[in-house]
Enzyme design. Structure first.
Site, short mmCIF file in Angstrom:
data_model
loop_
_atom_site.label_atom_id
_atom_site.label_comp_id
_atom_site.label_asym_id
_atom_site.label_seq_id
_atom_site.Cartn_x
_atom_site.Cartn_y
_atom_site.Cartn_z
N SER A 180 0.67 -1.08 0.13
CA SER A 180 0.07 -0.01 -0.10
C SER A 180 0.81 1.17 -0.10
O SER A 180 2.15 1.17 0.24
CB SER A 180 -0.84 0.02 1.27
OG SER A 180 -1.41 1.25 1.62
N TYR A 226 -1.27 -1.58 10.39
CA TYR A 226 -1.50 -1.82 8.87
C TYR A 226 -0.18 -1.34 8.28
O TYR A 226 0.49 -1.69 7.22
CB TYR A 226 -2.75 -0.99 8.24
CG TYR A 226 -2.80 -0.96 6.84
CD1 TYR A 226 -3.46 -2.02 6.21
CD2 TYR A 226 -2.57 0.19 6.25
CE1 TYR A 226 -3.70 -1.87 4.84
CE2 TYR A 226 -2.57 0.25 4.89
CZ TYR A 226 -3.31 -0.84 4.31
OH TYR A 226 -3.54 -0.83 2.60
#
Length: 272
Positions: free
Chosen positions: A143, A156
């Site tokens: 990401s 995350y």
């Protein structure tokens, strides 16, 4: 690596989002597919949709956090097609929105199990097949959160940074064996996927009632949100160009540049 007709690709997290976008893009190039997901019902629907569109597809339920499950996926791929050319370690979840000290051990275990060990298990299961055939490539989905800080999503962000470093190192290790082997890390910005809903289904987060089912709906017309297919096409172009990093999406380059500039400034000033 050139992506060609009749090659074989494995895609984890292939039932929706970026994984399904990769499956569609690869099927459009005549690649035979093995898609996997931990969500059996969603996987069956995805497989049926791909087959109806003309793809040759095998759907396999697999939990990437379980090494035995991923090895079974590799065995199923080898028995079905006798080869594999591209492995997309794509399965993922998102963490709750909270500062680090409020994140639970369960969240950390889930994020590390899926996003870090999931990639590790995929590489360990499939790299020997690449090496045996002398060619092959990994796409590991991270990401833009792996390129710069993302406050209130520390589990995350941590796992995304880990996937970036893992892929950079993996590519160097594979290239020592053969220039026909390699790895690319995909670091997109905002993508129109049901990641939040899927993460809730897997017990990673709890969404407020009435939460929109997609990123685009949640953003209320905000620009710069890519479709999964757009992200997939960027990833495949990077593979064919031999690039280790690909980061489609508005603002991603600027965030990464700011982080690298701050890093270099700290290092240079600290070394004086």
């Amino acid at each position: 690596m050139r992506i060609a007709n009749d090659q074989v690709a494995v895609i984890t997290g292939g039932a929706s989002g970026i994984g399904f976008g990769l499956a569609e893009a690869l099927a459009g190039r005549g690649v035979r597919l093995v898609i996997s997901d931990v969500r059996e019902e969603g996987l069956a629907k995805a497989g049926a949709a791909l087959a109806e569109a003309g793809a040759e597809v095998t759907a396999v339920v697999a939990d990437v956090s379980d090494e035995a499950s991923v090895r079974a996926l590799a065995d199923r791929t080898k028995s079905a097609y006798g080869r594999v050319d591209l492995v997309c370690n794509n399965a993922g979840v998102v963490s709750p929105a909270a500062p680090l000290w409020e994140q639970t051990a369960h969240t950390w275990e889930l994020m590390i199990g899926v996003k870090v060990l999931g990639v590790v298990h995929g590489v360990r299961a499939f790299a020997p097949l690449f090496i045996e055939h002398g060619t092959g490539h990994f796409i590991n989905t991270a990401s833009s959160g792996g390129l710069a800080p993302l406050p209130d999503r520390t589990p995350y962000t941590t796992t995304m940074h880990a996937v970036v470093g893992l892929t950079e190192t993996l590519d160097a290790e594979l290239k020592r064996i053969s220039p026909a082997l390699g790895a690319t890390v995909l670091c997109p910005g905002l993508v129109d996927t049901p990641l939040g809903q899927n993460s809730e289904t897997l017990g990673a987060i709890r969404l407020p009632p009435g939460t929109p089912s997609s990123m685009r709906a949640a953003a209320s017309g905000r620009g710069g949100i890519l479709s999964p297919r757009e992200v997939a096409e960027s990833a495949l172009a990077a593979v064919e160009a031999g690039r280790v990093h690909v980061a489609p999406g508005g603002g991603v380059v600027e965030r990464a540049r700011a982080r690298v500039a701050a890093l270099l400034t700290d290092i240079e000033e600290g070394g004086r």
